[in-house]
Design a protein around this motif. Structure first.
Motif, short mmCIF file in Angstrom:
data_model
loop_
_atom_site.label_atom_id
_atom_site.label_comp_id
_atom_site.label_asym_id
_atom_site.label_seq_id
_atom_site.Cartn_x
_atom_site.Cartn_y
_atom_site.Cartn_z
N GLY A 158 49.71 48.46 35.45
CA GLY A 158 49.04 47.19 35.15
C GLY A 158 49.61 46.42 33.99
O GLY A 158 50.75 46.63 33.56
N ASN A 164 37.86 48.32 31.46
CA ASN A 164 39.09 47.59 31.17
C ASN A 164 39.47 47.59 29.69
O ASN A 164 40.47 46.98 29.31
N SER A 207 44.57 45.68 32.85
CA SER A 207 44.18 45.31 34.21
C SER A 207 45.32 45.68 35.15
O SER A 207 46.49 45.64 34.76
N GLY A 262 45.86 43.88 37.77
CA GLY A 262 46.15 42.62 38.45
C GLY A 262 46.73 41.62 37.48
O GLY A 262 47.14 41.95 36.36
N THR A 263 46.78 40.36 37.88
CA THR A 263 47.22 39.27 37.01
C THR A 263 46.02 38.76 36.22
O THR A 263 44.98 38.43 36.80
N LEU A 264 46.14 38.70 34.90
CA LEU A 264 45.02 38.30 34.05
C LEU A 264 44.99 36.78 33.88
O LEU A 264 46.01 36.16 33.57
N LEU A 298 36.07 40.99 40.08
CA LEU A 298 37.28 40.58 39.37
C LEU A 298 37.00 40.10 37.95
O LEU A 298 37.93 39.83 37.20
N ILE A 355 36.41 40.36 34.18
CA ILE A 355 36.75 41.35 33.15
C ILE A 355 35.99 41.08 31.85
O ILE A 355 35.49 42.00 31.22
N GLU A 382 40.64 38.81 36.67
CA GLU A 382 41.91 39.27 37.20
C GLU A 382 42.08 38.83 38.64
O GLU A 382 41.10 38.60 39.36
N LYS A 409 43.97 40.07 42.10
CA LYS A 409 44.64 41.19 42.75
C LYS A 409 45.11 40.78 44.14
O LYS A 409 44.56 39.84 44.72
#
Length: 231
Positions: free
Chosen positions: A80, A99, A143, A145-147, A164, A166, A196, A198
């Protein structure tokens, strides 16, 4: 080991190795909190201990420097991305417990605020310690995924899938809403929001698991009623 005078500042010294490994320098007397199984390495002058003030069931390990030398510790979940949050800028954040990678010792976490919920997730309210403003107070978030860091203006709204979310600023308006494709949280500014993104396959997989568990629960309950009637 670095020379003490070259790094002796109130700012926390850290580096991100690759994408997902955090390395923090600890000056004499410094301490951070993390999960025990997140620690990948540390200098031999640092020691681990159970947190005297447990922030949560997960973030309960303290890494402490009781020596006169500078130490370092590596922290990672093995995958991540990492987002570094300054509590002076992001004040009164409620962060999803799972997280949180690490937090500064000086930050305040009020146990009574642990029960803030988005769906069934536990969010912890982390507050700036106004009695220790001379020292940088950081939160390290991870994370897979992409924050996305979104600063909502007054009356600005955004809908985010609840799984999703956070972190969100305490006081931001929120409302759960069932939409096509799942449960969403509608946030309304002003306030800050971190979520995030995903790959869609992961979200679909999570939804399938959840729906399967619900179906199994209904089937089990039905079988239980049938057995009761036969007794």
């Amino acid at each position: 080991m670095e020379n003490l005078s070259s790094v002796l500042t109130p700012n926390i010294k850290y580096s991100i190795l690759g994408d997902y490994t955090l390395q923090i320098l600890l000056l004499p007397g410094d301490k951070i909190f993390t999960q025990q199984n997140y620690i990948t390495h540390h200098s031999d002058n640092l020691k681990q201990e159970l947190a005297g003030k447990i922030y949560s069931q997960k973030i309960s390990t303290a890494i402490k420097n009781d020596t006169k030398q500078i130490g370092y510790v590596g922290i990672s979940v093995g995958f991540g991305k990492i987002l570094v949050v300054d509590a002076l800028i992001y004040q009164n954040l409620c962060i999803r417990e799972k997280n949180i990678l690490a937090i500064s010792d000086s930050l305040q976490v009020n146990g009574s605020n642990r029960a803030a919920l988005v769906g069934l997730e536990i969010f912890m309210k982390i507050q700036l310690n106004k009695n220790d403003l001379g020292k940088q107070q950081l939160i390290f978030i991870h994370s897979d995924g992409t924050l996305i860091d979104k600063d909502l203006g007054p009356q600005e709204k955004i809908s985010v899938r609840k799984e999703l979310v956070i972190a969100y600023q305490d006081g931001i308006k929120q409302k759960q809403q069932r939409q096509y494709g799942g449960q969403f949280i509608v946030f309304e500014g002003p306030g800050r929001l971190i979520f995030e993104i995903k790959p869609s396959g992961r979200i679909v997989h999570q939804a399938l698991i959840k729906n399967s568990l619900v179906f199994l629960a209904y089937v089990s309950f039905f079988l239980f009623l049938v057995l009761l009637q036969e007794l």
